[in-house]
Write a protein that holds these residues in place. Sequence first.
Motif, PDB file in Angstrom:
ATOM      1  N   PHE A 135       0.833  -1.214   0.000  1.00  0.00           N
ATOM      2  CA  PHE A 135       0.000   0.000   0.000  1.00  0.00           C
ATOM      3  C   PHE A 135       0.867   1.264   0.000  1.00  0.00           C
ATOM      4  O   PHE A 135       0.513   2.292   0.572  1.00  0.00           O
ATOM      5  CB  PHE A 135      -1.021  -0.002   1.142  1.00  0.00           C
ATOM      6  CG  PHE A 135      -0.461  -0.148   2.538  1.00  0.00           C
ATOM      7  CD1 PHE A 135      -0.034  -1.372   3.008  1.00  0.00           C
ATOM      8  CD2 PHE A 135      -0.386   0.948   3.392  1.00  0.00           C
ATOM      9  CE1 PHE A 135       0.469  -1.511   4.299  1.00  0.00           C
ATOM     10  CE2 PHE A 135       0.100   0.826   4.685  1.00  0.00           C
ATOM     11  CZ  PHE A 135       0.541  -0.412   5.138  1.00  0.00           C
ATOM     12  N   CYS A 238       9.490  -6.028   9.576  1.00  0.00           N
ATOM     13  CA  CYS A 238       9.302  -4.608   9.236  1.00  0.00           C
ATOM     14  C   CYS A 238      10.645  -3.938   8.910  1.00  0.00           C
ATOM     15  O   CYS A 238      11.607  -4.070   9.659  1.00  0.00           O
ATOM     16  CB  CYS A 238       8.624  -3.879  10.401  1.00  0.00           C
ATOM     17  SG  CYS A 238       8.348  -2.130  10.032  1.00  0.00           S
ATOM     18  N   PRO A 239      10.705  -3.196   7.801  1.00  0.00           N
ATOM     19  CA  PRO A 239      11.972  -2.534   7.445  1.00  0.00           C
ATOM     20  C   PRO A 239      12.300  -1.329   8.332  1.00  0.00           C
ATOM     21  O   PRO A 239      13.370  -0.743   8.194  1.00  0.00           O
ATOM     22  CB  PRO A 239      11.740  -2.091   5.993  1.00  0.00           C
ATOM     23  CG  PRO A 239      10.263  -1.926   5.884  1.00  0.00           C
ATOM     24  CD  PRO A 239       9.651  -2.959   6.789  1.00  0.00           C
ATOM     25  N   TRP A 291       2.586  -0.848  19.483  1.00  0.00           N
ATOM     26  CA  TRP A 291       3.201  -0.995  18.153  1.00  0.00           C
ATOM     27  C   TRP A 291       2.589   0.023  17.188  1.00  0.00           C
ATOM     28  O   TRP A 291       3.290   0.725  16.463  1.00  0.00           O
ATOM     29  CB  TRP A 291       2.988  -2.437  17.665  1.00  0.00           C
ATOM     30  CG  TRP A 291       3.788  -2.837  16.466  1.00  0.00           C
ATOM     31  CD1 TRP A 291       5.113  -3.177  16.438  1.00  0.00           C
ATOM     32  CD2 TRP A 291       3.320  -2.967  15.116  1.00  0.00           C
ATOM     33  NE1 TRP A 291       5.493  -3.520  15.155  1.00  0.00           N
ATOM     34  CE2 TRP A 291       4.406  -3.399  14.329  1.00  0.00           C
ATOM     35  CE3 TRP A 291       2.099  -2.778  14.492  1.00  0.00           C
ATOM     36  CZ2 TRP A 291       4.303  -3.638  12.969  1.00  0.00           C
ATOM     37  CZ3 TRP A 291       1.994  -3.017  13.123  1.00  0.00           C
ATOM     38  CH2 TRP A 291       3.083  -3.430  12.373  1.00  0.00           C
ATOM     39  N   LYS A 295       4.313   3.576  15.623  1.00  0.00           N
ATOM     40  CA  LYS A 295       4.445   3.816  14.176  1.00  0.00           C
ATOM     41  C   LYS A 295       3.737   5.085  13.721  1.00  0.00           C
ATOM     42  O   LYS A 295       4.244   5.795  12.849  1.00  0.00           O
ATOM     43  CB  LYS A 295       3.869   2.628  13.397  1.00  0.00           C
ATOM     44  CG  LYS A 295       4.711   1.394  13.579  1.00  0.00           C
ATOM     45  CD  LYS A 295       4.448   0.362  12.547  1.00  0.00           C
ATOM     46  CE  LYS A 295       5.559  -0.656  12.533  1.00  0.00           C
ATOM     47  NZ  LYS A 295       6.855  -0.111  12.117  1.00  0.00           N
ATOM     48  N   CYS A 308       6.034   3.618   8.913  1.00  0.00           N
ATOM     49  CA  CYS A 308       5.531   2.589   7.999  1.00  0.00           C
ATOM     50  C   CYS A 308       5.729   3.093   6.581  1.00  0.00           C
ATOM     51  O   CYS A 308       5.504   4.280   6.312  1.00  0.00           O
ATOM     52  CB  CYS A 308       4.046   2.347   8.273  1.00  0.00           C
ATOM     53  SG  CYS A 308       3.252   1.238   7.082  1.00  0.00           S
ATOM     54  N   VAL A 309       6.150   2.186   5.674  1.00  0.00           N
ATOM     55  CA  VAL A 309       6.303   2.578   4.273  1.00  0.00           C
ATOM     56  C   VAL A 309       5.367   1.794   3.354  1.00  0.00           C
ATOM     57  O   VAL A 309       5.479   1.874   2.132  1.00  0.00           O
ATOM     58  CB  VAL A 309       7.771   2.430   3.796  1.00  0.00           C
ATOM     59  CG1 VAL A 309       8.653   3.500   4.420  1.00  0.00           C
ATOM     60  CG2 VAL A 309       8.317   1.032   4.078  1.00  0.00           C
ATOM     61  N   GLY A 310       4.461   1.021   3.965  1.00  0.00           N
ATOM     62  CA  GLY A 310       3.459   0.310   3.165  1.00  0.00           C
ATOM     63  C   GLY A 310       4.001  -0.868   2.379  1.00  0.00           C
ATOM     64  O   GLY A 310       3.457  -1.216   1.325  1.00  0.00           O
ATOM     65  N   CYS A 311       5.056  -1.512   2.904  1.00  0.00           N
ATOM     66  CA  CYS A 311       5.657  -2.639   2.170  1.00  0.00           C
ATOM     67  C   CYS A 311       4.785  -3.893   2.212  1.00  0.00           C
ATOM     68  O   CYS A 311       4.966  -4.806   1.414  1.00  0.00           O
ATOM     69  CB  CYS A 311       7.044  -2.963   2.720  1.00  0.00           C
ATOM     70  SG  CYS A 311       7.023  -3.754   4.356  1.00  0.00           S
ATOM     71  N   GLY A 312       3.871  -3.948   3.177  1.00  0.00           N
ATOM     72  CA  GLY A 312       2.937  -5.080   3.259  1.00  0.00           C
ATOM     73  C   GLY A 312       3.491  -6.335   3.910  1.00  0.00           C
ATOM     74  O   GLY A 312       2.791  -7.351   4.018  1.00  0.00           O
ATOM     75  N   CYS A 314       4.181  -7.024   7.038  1.00  0.00           N
ATOM     76  CA  CYS A 314       3.484  -7.435   8.270  1.00  0.00           C
ATOM     77  C   CYS A 314       2.130  -8.052   7.951  1.00  0.00           C
ATOM     78  O   CYS A 314       1.637  -8.891   8.704  1.00  0.00           O
ATOM     79  CB  CYS A 314       3.357  -6.267   9.245  1.00  0.00           C
ATOM     80  SG  CYS A 314       2.440  -4.863   8.592  1.00  0.00           S
ATOM     81  N   ILE A 324      -2.780  -4.473   8.651  1.00  0.00           N
ATOM     82  CA  ILE A 324      -2.594  -3.089   9.110  1.00  0.00           C
ATOM     83  C   ILE A 324      -3.488  -2.112   8.332  1.00  0.00           C
ATOM     84  O   ILE A 324      -3.972  -1.119   8.871  1.00  0.00           O
ATOM     85  CB  ILE A 324      -1.091  -2.701   9.022  1.00  0.00           C
ATOM     86  CG1 ILE A 324      -0.810  -1.377   9.726  1.00  0.00           C
ATOM     87  CG2 ILE A 324      -0.586  -2.691   7.612  1.00  0.00           C
ATOM     88  CD1 ILE A 324       0.678  -1.055   9.865  1.00  0.00           C
TER      89      ILE A 324
HETATM   90  S1  SF4 Z   1       3.550  -2.406   6.031  1.00  0.00           S
HETATM   91 FE1  SF4 Z   1       4.025  -3.347   8.009  1.00  0.00          FE
HETATM   92  S2  SF4 Z   1       6.068  -4.239   7.727  1.00  0.00           S
HETATM   93 FE2  SF4 Z   1       5.790  -2.750   6.070  1.00  0.00          FE
HETATM   94  S3  SF4 Z   1       6.620  -0.820   6.837  1.00  0.00           S
HETATM   95 FE3  SF4 Z   1       4.436  -0.813   7.332  1.00  0.00          FE
HETATM   96  S4  SF4 Z   1       4.341  -1.620   9.405  1.00  0.00           S
HETATM   97 FE4  SF4 Z   1       6.362  -2.184   8.628  1.00  0.00          FE
END
Ligand code: SF4
Length: 336
Positions: A135, A238-239, A291, A295, A308-312, A314, A324
């Motif tokens: 996302f 999570c990055p 948590w 964030k 959060c960078v939306g990498c998905g 988690c 999330i």
């Molecule tokens: S999507 Fe989840 S794993 Fe990815 S950056 Fe956001 S919180 Fe961390």
Amino acid sequence: MKFKRMKKADLPSFIKELMSKGIVVGPVRKPGGGYTFEVLSEESELALDYVASQTPPKKFLFPPKEILLEFYDSEVKPVFPEGGFIFFGLHPCDINALLIIDKVLTSNYEDPYYKARKEGLTIIGVDCKPEETCFCESLGTFKVEEGFDIFLRESGNYYYAYIATSKGESLTGSPIFEEISEEEARRVEEESYARYKGMVKVKVEGLPQRVDELFEQEDFWKPLGDKCLGCGNCTMVCPICVCFNVVDEVNADLKSGRRVRTWDACTLPAFSLVAGGLNFRPKILQRIRNWYYDKFKIFPDEVGRLGCVGCGRCVKYCPAGIDIREEIARMWGEKP
Ligand code: SF4
Ligand code: SF4
């Protein structure tokens, strides 16, 4: 910024050249499926069409376990790591994540171990093919303006190189790269942004205030606390999460040993356990709430960006199926 391109067929020779200059880390296929970032021993290992790796590339700058110092009696010897990594093939979300953790690990207190690993770091990014769990579109982290030396975009028979630093310039100095106009580079860039359209949307504007308002509302957090297993997986993949624990491992002679740092997670019960046996977040509800609060409220307050960078990752690796994106929707009173 300078703009060049190379033929796709020339990629292996470019990787080979990089391998002669430093330790190249890139995405490789895992034997059981999925992808991981590893030190490349040959260019053919690189899997550039990868989807988000299970563990982010941060593990080379902030490893899951590292020795900080060794001791014998009163003699203490710090163990400093070495850097010189060339990260190849990082997706935009992971480049943005490295920018965020860099602020965490160098702002108020400079982490000397992270700093030593980061010494001489080269970052070469590449466009990604988003998955259902991504996302980054809502967070704007599909774009990168800084935090890389070269960024590659694939179009037709070429990789287009967006060169941001003098190091990037010298790495693209060989004849396999040809100069192109900014106009052409920007056209390819727009083309590439189209791949990030159509993801699940999340509303991030005003999120820090919203999560702050919700903090004391236990009814909101209860469904999440009931579902969460407190396993810590979301943190481990999570990055951006960089919490850690430090322990002294003493040898059987009771004189020598080492001080070790390991990744930790605020969702794990021992994270909030303090001397005397008191746990200030004994319930899963309190830990998973922390948590999210960290964030979406603490990170913006402390480093000016969401954690959060939306990498998905988690979403993909939560054994309880917690998403999330759905939790953010619930924060806004929307149906996930
Ligand atoms: S999507 Fe989840 S794993 Fe990815 S950056 Fe956001 S919180 Fe961390
Ligand atoms: S991965 Fe899922 S179950 Fe495990 S701590 Fe995170 S949210 Fe809870």
